[in-house]
Scaffold this active site. Structure first.
Site, mmCIF file in Angstrom:
data_model
loop_
_atom_site.group_PDB
_atom_site.id
_atom_site.type_symbol
_atom_site.label_atom_id
_atom_site.label_comp_id
_atom_site.label_asym_id
_atom_site.label_seq_id
_atom_site.Cartn_x
_atom_site.Cartn_y
_atom_site.Cartn_z
ATOM 1 C CG ASP A 31 -34.968 20.839 -4.499
ATOM 2 O OD1 ASP A 31 -34.930 20.337 -5.636
ATOM 3 O OD2 ASP A 31 -35.139 20.165 -3.467
ATOM 4 C CG ASP A 48 -39.085 15.933 -5.467
ATOM 5 O OD1 ASP A 48 -40.247 15.540 -5.324
ATOM 6 O OD2 ASP A 48 -38.523 16.022 -6.574
ATOM 7 C CG ASP A 90 -34.018 18.799 0.084
ATOM 8 O OD1 ASP A 90 -33.803 19.103 -1.101
ATOM 9 O OD2 ASP A 90 -34.431 17.678 0.436
#
Length: 227
Positions: free
Chosen positions: A12, A14, A173
């Site tokens: 991922d 961000d 996250d």
């Protein structure tokens, strides 16, 4: 010596590769100011991130007085314009990331990005940080068309296809990342330092890491027979 168990590792963007909160926060607050809304503190902005920039703006409007569809449609383009023009002012790679990428490269692992950020913005950001050569491909939330962003398995399947196939793992996250990995049938690792949208221990990831120094050993453990 056994070969490294994964041929591909997806990330991922961000809150996983980069701390983008300063620049995303500035873009959200720019849009809120256009609506006459108060600014949201940076720590609170981190809780809005996940699911793409439109969802981030929607949450920001909801938290600052309410959101209606027309307002969301009106404020979304100026948010994107502001973010695109200031995309790497305060964004930085997380500590230890570059060393972890070096280790994966040395092990012959192909790495790519799967993000719900628009592909053009993701490419622009990675290029602005001088890291384009580090990633074999970048798949955005709009790359495969409507309905094919995380938590869909489609972008992870596309990542594996683009990188030549083989055993893959995914690092993120948020619950979107864990669900996408599960839907794609690949192991998931969640970083503790990102922008979680719920308690990390409740996401159902296969592993949690506190720093990028733990990434390669964790992948080695997840790749053991029987796991």
């Amino acid at each position: 010596m056994n070969a490294f168990p994964f041929a591909i590792v997806g990330f991922d963007l961000d809150g996983t590769l980069f701390d983008t909160s300063a620049d995303l926060g500035a873009a959200v607050n720019h849009a809120l100011a256009l609506a006459g809304r108060p600014a949201i503190a940076l720590d609170a902005v981190k809780g809005l991130i996940g699911g793409g920039p439109r969802r981030m703006l929607e949450r920001g409007l909801e938290e600052s007085g309410g959101c209606d569809p027309d307002q969301l449609d009106r404020l979304y383009p100026p948010l994107l314009d502001h973010y695109s023009a200031n995309i790497a002012v305060g964004t930085v790679p997380y500590p230890g990331l570059l060393a972890a990428l070096d280790r994966l490269d040395g092990l012959g692992v192909a790495v790519g990005i799967v993000t719900n950020k628009q592909e053009a913005l993701a490419v622009r950001l990675v290029d602005a940080l001088g890291l384009s050569a580090r990633f074999a491909t970048i798949i955005g939330g709009d790359t495969l068309g409507a309905g094919n962003a995380k938590p869909s398995a489609a972008p992870i399947h596309e990542l594996v296809r683009r990188l030549g196939g083989g055993r893959a793992a995914f690092v993120g996250d948020s619950i979107y990342d864990v669900m996408a990995a599960k839907n794609a049938g690949v192991p998931s690792i969640v970083v503790r330092f990102g922008f979680p949208n719920q308690p990390i221990e409740t996401m159902g990831a296969d592993a949690i890491i506190d720093s990028y120094a733990e990434l390669v050993p964790t992948l080695e453990r997840l790749g053991q027979p029987g796991r």
